[in-house]
Design an enzyme around this catalytic site. Structure first.
Site, PDB file in Angstrom:
ATOM      1  CD  GLU A   1       2.330   9.618   0.314  1.00 47.97           C
ATOM      2  OE1 GLU A   1       1.113   9.348   0.278  1.00 47.97           O
ATOM      3  OE2 GLU A   1       2.755  10.797   0.255  1.00 47.97           O
TER       4      GLU A   1
ATOM      5  CG  HIS B   1      -1.805   1.147   1.362  1.00 43.97           C
ATOM      6  ND1 HIS B   1      -2.130   1.705   2.574  1.00 43.97           N
ATOM      7  CD2 HIS B   1      -2.449   1.899   0.434  1.00 43.97           C
ATOM      8  CE1 HIS B   1      -2.930   2.740   2.390  1.00 43.97           C
ATOM      9  NE2 HIS B   1      -3.139   2.877   1.094  1.00 43.97           N
TER      10      HIS B   1
ATOM     11  CD  GLU C   1      -5.273   5.258   2.910  1.00 48.45           C
ATOM     12  OE1 GLU C   1      -6.066   4.531   2.281  1.00 48.45           O
ATOM     13  OE2 GLU C   1      -4.128   5.531   2.503  1.00 48.45           O
TER      14      GLU C   1
ATOM     15  CD  GLU D   1      -2.595   2.685  -3.511  1.00 49.24           C
ATOM     16  OE1 GLU D   1      -3.033   3.823  -3.265  1.00 49.24           O
ATOM     17  OE2 GLU D   1      -3.049   1.647  -2.984  1.00 49.24           O
ATOM     18  CG  HIS D   2       0.049   6.128  -0.401  1.00 47.58           C
ATOM     19  ND1 HIS D   2      -0.422   7.191   0.315  1.00 47.58           N
ATOM     20  CD2 HIS D   2      -0.910   5.169  -0.307  1.00 47.58           C
ATOM     21  CE1 HIS D   2      -1.595   6.915   0.830  1.00 47.58           C
ATOM     22  NE2 HIS D   2      -1.923   5.677   0.478  1.00 47.58           N
TER      23      HIS D   2
END
Length: 949
Positions: free
Chosen positions: A141, A67, A148, A70-71
């Site tokens: 990030e 994940h 998130e 992906e960011h």
């Protein structure tokens, strides 16, 4: 049969007869498999890349790495090294982009205006060719991933999903935590001497290979040109000859089966999840075994499990279907929302479920049911769909739904204090008990004897799919009927050529909103109507004829949309239920309990959602605090509703819209019959509204050069997040001002995201967008953060606007023209279906603006707009210190910022600022914008009454 697309690489692509697009499958030299789609009529192009790598591929001890990757791929690339330049390009050219990480796949996608597609596609491809995962961006990030995750920590959906994973084999990747947070991606790796960025780069190099990727490209050019474009751009992705991921075994061993898990949720309510590990349907997708069982176990008509549970007063919702599926394993779940009474009868509920499964076993697999449950959107292409009735496959799946294979997850606040175990990632309290086949058998035997049976043949399946011939192609809706009782706007479908229609009947009822009690009573009234219609209307819904009845700010609305053949039957049944409404006390109390819990759960909403609610309450006239409504609800009894319903309906006005495959005579006939039933029949219930009784929705007109702010504690003391809604009110609906505001937002939204989220890392939820309240336009910043308190967030927004002024003024002529053209392209984008078109026109009708040519008029205004005029607009309404600036800041303080909340209360109010102490007192002291609504205020009476009821 359907037409066949061009055959490439030995594959025939099946499409419907009405599909005019062309398709081609190609495989590039680097083994990247691509589906090309050519649509010469499209005004948007798009692409999606699916990488056969997901969270299951992560190394141990780096939860969330996939994940996180992906960011990171969105940041920059060797070819386009400026941070966030990809998102900036997409946003500024009318598009949007996103991505998601699942167990075995990571998907990236975007759309953009057609003329910008080639460069957008090239920028997108760099994700997979040479991305820059800079050390500087890495920690920022990780914090974004952590933010998130923090927004999910108090979400019952996320908590229960992770609890299911936690109670599985530790040797299977399903067991892992996949989102990632600061602990899993930074703290723990550092403790072990692991460099997260090094592992990130290794993960990318190890797993991201062209031969495990699949690309779809949707373009306007012909297939040959799209193919050439794709080959030139994507052949650079390296092929590392990686094998497709395969994770053998199932995630649940015997230790994790035959368990009853009691868990404590965040929100009020009782949920029961009955889960079985099963064979994934994807392995036999042509047979549709899970669809068959979804249809029957999840059915809500007469004889169904849900119908019986509802009649007992035990359930308010039921879902059945495949969940958490991969290529190698899957779960079949039945999810039931229980009432308080249902919670006390959990064993009976599970027993009734197994009785229904036993019924399916005894009845056998029925071909007529398989033939009937084709998804409604596929009926027109049914002959070209791959499908195969395989009763053996369905029976095998049904056999897996047995007591030896079961996992039950039961959540309720009543388990608080009894559930002593803690799930480590979300902190969910739970306990586990073993259950046996004999226990389930006893539950079945003790469960009530109700008449469960298979559904009858569906009478709502349309058989007439013919299209009407319309003499004239109406460009906009026309006023077909206008009387003292109703107004009918009508637009035939001349674009989509489908046998479908869209009907809205909006009941304007002055008695619906004069108090919190009236609003709550109206809500119960509409909920009960839906409740009474459930068994009858469910067949219509699964036959592609949806409906909705819900309370509105001015009364309530009935909506029916789908295949037009039997639409009128359903609509007239709804009206009949309205006219003959009665209060059934048993159902009243079930609905009251459901609505009460919904109100009680408002305090568990995300802080940014709370801030949005406060903002609307401050701005919008005739709205009530939810606490007042909850207080009113606690005292309401069946007799109160029995007295209120006739009063609600005693005076009403019908605002109607009919669109689609219905002729004008039939449309007028539909509304005339409804008028006759409600106003003119022997059992008429209503009189028409007097001119003074027509309702309006008005908005507070904020004072210029003033910043109003409302600081408040978050409703949930367990939520660490704070939030800011910073609203800049600009103008009442006006074409020229509209496009200036829209262009400012188009240019500024990505710049705001980059500065406030990417650079300053204030929070995962960070956005700038336009806001619309009943014809009043403005700009809204939304930030949710654990990093900074709301007053600091407000200062950062103001700082951004100061910096953005230079960016706006320094735009080149070409940049300005490009942004204008992008906005024009967005406005001229074609409607994709009847629902989208109808939504636009209904928005104009319901707000009273009636500017059906809005898009064309605003495009004309854009073409005349100059760069200097946009700068002047900014200087007058948006700029820090602008003379015409009107702002409202709603500041919700989370538990991490309690001290800041206390401190700001004792601080002096800044110059040109006004602290709102009491929302209703403030709103009542403000002047209001005029309304476009009201029916009579902007029309001459003779024009309004060409007919009577």
């Amino acid at each position: 049969m359907g037409d066949l697309g061009r055959e490439e690489a030995g594959v025939e692509i099946v499409k419907s007869r009405t599909d005019k697009r062309e398709y081609r499958r190609i495989v590039l030299k680097n083994s990247l498999e691509v589906l090309l789609i050519s649509d010469p009529e499209t005004d948007k192009c798009a692409a999606s890349m699916d990488v056969g790598v997901g969270s299951f591929n992560e190394p141990d001890g780096l939860e969330g790495l996939a994940h996180f990757l992906e960011h990171m791929l969105f940041y920059a690339s060797e070819k386009y090294p400026d941070e966030d330049s990809y998102k900036k390009y997409i946003s500024e050219h009318g598009g949007c982009t996103n991505a998601f990480t699942s167990d075995e796949n990571t998907n990236y996608h975007f759309d953009v205006n057609t003329e910008n597609f080639e460069e957008a596609l090239d920028r997108f491809a760099q994700f997979f060719i040479k991305p820059l995962m800079s050390p500087d961006a890495t920690m920022r990030e990780i914090r974004a991933v952590n933010s998130e995750n923090q927004k999910n920590l108090l979400s019952d959906t996320w908590r229960m999903d992770q609890l299911q994973k936690h109670l599985s084999s530790k040797d299977h990747p399903y067991h892992r935590f996949s989102t990632g947070n600061l602990d899993s991606l930074d703290v723990r790796p550092k403790e072990r001497g692991v460099d997260t960025r090094h592992e990130l780069v290794n993960f990318y190099e190890e797993h991201y290979s062209a031969n495990v990727m699949h690309l779809v490209v949707y373009g306007k050019e012909n297939l040959d040109k799209i193919e050439s474009l794709v080959e030139n751009i994507f052949q650079e992705i390296p092929n590392k000859e990686r094998s497709s991921s395969h994770f053998a075994g199932r995630p649940c061993t015997s230790e994790h089966l035959q368990i009853l898990v009691k868990a404590v949720p965040i929100k009020q309510g009782h949920e029961l999840r009955i889960v079985w590990p099963v064979t994934p349907d994807i392995q036999h997708y042509k047979e549709g075994a899970s669809c068959y069982l979804n249809h029957l176990i999840g059915h809500k008509g007469n004889g169904s499990l849900f119908c019986s549970l509802k009649a007992m007063g035990w359930a308010t919702y039921l879902y059945a279907g495949e969940t958490d599926w991969t290529k190698d394993f899957s779960f079949f779940s039945v999810i039931i929302n229980l009432t308080d009474a249902g919670h006390e009868h959990m064993e009976d509920v599970v027993g009734m479920l197994f009785k229904y499964i036993d019924l399916l076993q005894k009845c056998g697999v029925c071909k007529w049911i398989f033939d009937e449950f084709y998804p409604p959107n596929d009926w027109l292409v049914r002959s070209s769909l791959p499908s195969k009735f395989n009763p053996v496959r369905i029976q095998l799946l049904l056999d897996e739904l047995n007591p030896n294979n079961i996992r039950i997850f039961w959540s309720s606040m009543k388990f608080e204090g009894h559930a002593k175990m803690i799930e480590p990632w979300y902190g969910t309290a739970y306990c586990v008990e073993k259950i046996t086949e004999s226990m389930v058998q006893q539950w079945m035997e003790r469960a009530p004897n109700v008449h469960l049976h298979l559904p009858a043949p569906n009478v709502f399946i349309p058989t007439d799919l013919s299209l009407k011939n319309f003499a004239e192609k109406a460009e906009f809706p026309v006023l077909l009927k206008n009387s003292s009782c109703s107004r009918l706007w009508y637009k035939p479908d001349t674009l989509f050529s489908t046998p479908k229609a869209y009907v809205i009947i909006d009941f304007h009822c002055p008695h619906s909103r004069h108090s919190p009690e009236a609003k709550v009573l109206t809500s119960i009234f509409t909920h009960l109507l839906v409740d009474y219609l459930n068994e009858y209307a469910y067949d219509a819904q699964i036959a592609g004829l949806g409906y909705s009845i819900h309370a509105t700010r001015s009364g309530f609305q009935a909506y029916v949309a789908g295949y037009n053949h039997k639409l009128r039957i359903l609509l007239e049944t709804i009206i009949e239920k309205v006219v003959k409404f009665e209060v059934k006390p048993d159902r009243f109390y079930v609905i009251k309990e459901k609505i009460t819990k919904a109100y009680q759960n408002i305090k568990f909403e995300q802080p940014h959602e709370q801030a949005g609610s406060y903002c609307s309450l401050i701005l919008r006239d005739h709205s009530w605090p939810w606490t007042d409504e909850l207080e009113a609800l606690s005292h309401i009894e069946p007799d109160d509703l029995a007295k209120f319903a006739p009063l609600l309906l005693s005076r009403t006005y019908l605002q109607c819209y009919i669109a689609g495959n219905i002729g004008p005579t039939e449309a007028e006939s539909i509304i005339q019959k409804i008028e006759d039933i409600i106003f003119n029949g022997p059992q008429s219930i209503s009189k028409y509204l007097l001119p003074s009784q027509h309702l309006t929705n008005r908005v507070a007109k904020l004072a210029s050069s003033t910043n109003f702010f409302y600081p408040v504690r978050g409703l949930n003391p367990s939520n660490e997040n704070s939030a800011l809604i910073h609203y800049i009110q600009v103008h009442q609906d006006d074409f020229v001002l509209n496009v200036k505001l829209q262009l400012f937002c188009l240019i500024g939204k990505q710049a705001a995201f980059h500065q406030l989220r990417t650079v300053e890392q204030l929070g995962y939820i960070t956005s700038m967008s336009s806001r619309y309240d009943f014809g009043i336009h403005g700009v809204q910043f939304r930030i949710q953060s654990t990093v900074k308190d709301p007053s600091h967030l407000y200062m950062r927004v103001e700082s951004f606007l100061e910096k953005f002024e230079n960016q706006l003024c320094e735009m080149s002529k070409d940049e300005f023209k490009s942004r204008v053209n992008a906005l024009i392209d967005m406005k001229l984008e074609k409607y994709k279906n009847l629902w989208e078109e109808s939504g636009f026109y209904w928005h104009e009708i319901s707000n009273g603006t009636l500017k059906f040519d809005r898009k064309e008029r605003e495009v004309a205004a854009l073409k005349q707009l100059t760069h200097q005029e946009l700068i002047d607009f900014f200087n007058e309404y948006i700029k820090v210190g602008a003379p015409g600036k009107k702002t409202l800041s709603v500041q919700v303080y989370g538990s991490l910022h309690t001290s800041e909340y206390i401190a700001q209360k004792s601080e002096p109010t800044p110059a040109n600022s006004v602290r709102i102490e009491d929302i209703l007192s403030f709103r009542n002291s403000q002047s209001l914008y005029g309304s476009f609504q009201g029916g009579y205020d902007h029309m001459k009476l003779p024009e309004l009454f060409p007919g009577t009821c």
